[in-house]
Design an enzyme around this catalytic site. Sequence first.
Site, PDB file in Angstrom:
ATOM      1  CG  PHE A   1      -4.221  16.785   0.446  1.00 50.57           C
ATOM      2  CD1 PHE A   1      -3.790  15.897  -0.531  1.00 50.57           C
ATOM      3  CD2 PHE A   1      -5.589  16.904   0.663  1.00 50.57           C
ATOM      4  CE1 PHE A   1      -4.678  15.146  -1.275  1.00 50.57           C
ATOM      5  CE2 PHE A   1      -6.486  16.157  -0.070  1.00 50.57           C
ATOM      6  CZ  PHE A   1      -6.027  15.279  -1.040  1.00 50.57           C
TER       7      PHE A   1
ATOM      8  CG  ASP B   1      -4.922  10.530  -6.464  1.00 56.80           C
ATOM      9  OD1 ASP B   1      -4.876   9.871  -5.403  1.00 56.80           O
ATOM     10  OD2 ASP B   1      -5.983  10.771  -7.058  1.00 56.80           O
TER      11      ASP B   1
ATOM     12  CG  ASP C   1      -5.966   8.536   6.440  1.00 53.63           C
ATOM     13  OD1 ASP C   1      -5.849   8.718   7.653  1.00 53.63           O
ATOM     14  OD2 ASP C   1      -6.444   9.404   5.678  1.00 53.63           O
TER      15      ASP C   1
ATOM     16  CD  GLU D   1      -3.085   0.614   0.071  1.00 58.10           C
ATOM     17  OE1 GLU D   1      -2.469   1.393  -0.671  1.00 58.10           O
ATOM     18  OE2 GLU D   1      -4.327   0.566   0.115  1.00 58.10           O
TER      19      GLU D   1
ATOM     20  CE  LYS E   1      -2.566  11.835   5.320  1.00 51.53           C
ATOM     21  NZ  LYS E   1      -3.699  12.511   4.673  1.00 51.53           N
TER      22      LYS E   1
HETATM   23  C1  PRP Z   1      -5.846   5.463  -0.734  1.00 54.04           C
HETATM   24  C2  PRP Z   1      -4.730   4.482  -0.411  1.00 54.04           C
HETATM   25  C3  PRP Z   1      -5.429   3.430   0.385  1.00 54.04           C
HETATM   26  C4  PRP Z   1      -6.522   4.205   1.097  1.00 54.04           C
HETATM   27  C5  PRP Z   1      -6.058   4.471   2.486  1.00 54.04           C
HETATM   28  O1  PRP Z   1      -6.494   5.024  -1.869  1.00 54.04           O
HETATM   29  O2  PRP Z   1      -4.111   3.974  -1.570  1.00 54.04           O
HETATM   30  O3  PRP Z   1      -5.988   2.427  -0.425  1.00 54.04           O
HETATM   31  O4  PRP Z   1      -6.695   5.438   0.411  1.00 54.04           O
HETATM   32  O5  PRP Z   1      -7.082   5.028   3.242  1.00 54.04           O
HETATM   33  P1  PRP Z   1      -7.653   4.314   4.556  1.00 54.04           P
HETATM   34  O6  PRP Z   1      -6.476   3.703   5.281  1.00 54.04           O
HETATM   35  O7  PRP Z   1      -8.252   5.482   5.315  1.00 54.04           O
HETATM   36  O8  PRP Z   1      -8.666   3.309   4.156  1.00 54.04           O
HETATM   37  P2  PRP Z   1      -7.531   5.914  -2.725  1.00 54.04           P
HETATM   38  O9  PRP Z   1      -8.942   5.542  -2.321  1.00 54.04           O
HETATM   39  O10 PRP Z   1      -7.149   7.358  -2.624  1.00 54.04           O
HETATM   40  O11 PRP Z   1      -7.315   5.355  -4.205  1.00 54.04           O
HETATM   41  P3  PRP Z   1      -6.007   5.385  -5.122  1.00 54.04           P
HETATM   42  O12 PRP Z   1      -5.075   4.309  -4.570  1.00 54.04           O
HETATM   43  O13 PRP Z   1      -6.512   5.038  -6.485  1.00 54.04           O
HETATM   44  O14 PRP Z   1      -5.386   6.754  -5.058  1.00 54.04           O
END
Ligand code: PRP
Length: 184
Positions: free
Chosen positions: A155, A162, A105, A101, A133
């Site tokens: 951010f 992205d 977050d 990953e 994070k």
């Molecule tokens: C982001 C990241 C994780 C998720 C983390 O993906 O890649 O999959 O958010 O957040 P969490 O721990 O609060 O669940 P995103 O939905 O932004 O998609 P992307 O990977 O296509 O940018």
Amino acid sequence: MSELHPDVQEVLLSEDDIKEIVSRVGAEISRDYAGKNPLIVCVLRGAFVFTADLMRAITIPCAVDFMAVSSYGDGVVSSGVVRIVKDLDTHIEGRHVIIAEDILDSGLTLSYLINMLKARKPASIEIAAFTVKDTEGQGPAVKPRYVGTHVPDAFVVGYGLDLAERYRNLPYVGVLKPEAYANK
Ligand code: PRP
């Protein structure tokens, strides 16, 4: 050092920092999984850059496959319920799985994903998170076995991360200027 993108306020992880982090995580995985031929699962899209570098930092035989998930809900805050947009092509029963990953977050996306993949009876399943994070509260809902580094609750973009599909191609991780996301 690449020229700083005008929307970026500060570089958190330079290209050199990233190289160091990825080689350390790759070495840890190579040591822990010797003889186990792990399957690295890349969660699209953000993790593709980290996965590509991580694979090359792993010195033991390993394989890669890809999943795409999308969060239900408003898309700003993880709802914890995810929809599989693209599933793995690999059967993971009996395999040692490492989910790569880009950022952890709330951890809700991975917590859901792990429970779903556990039902397929892998031999083991762990997480390699490039960044975690730092947020107030109890931290992510899942505990990654491998953590690249921590980033502040800001951010952050670049190296796969992205804002509305922009900035994934920056070779460093930086904090966006507030004006860059104010009207998003
Ligand atoms: C982001 C990241 C994780 C998720 C983390 O993906 O890649 O999959 O958010 O957040 P969490 O721990 O609060 O669940 P995103 O939905 O932004 O998609 P992307 O990977 O296509 O940018």
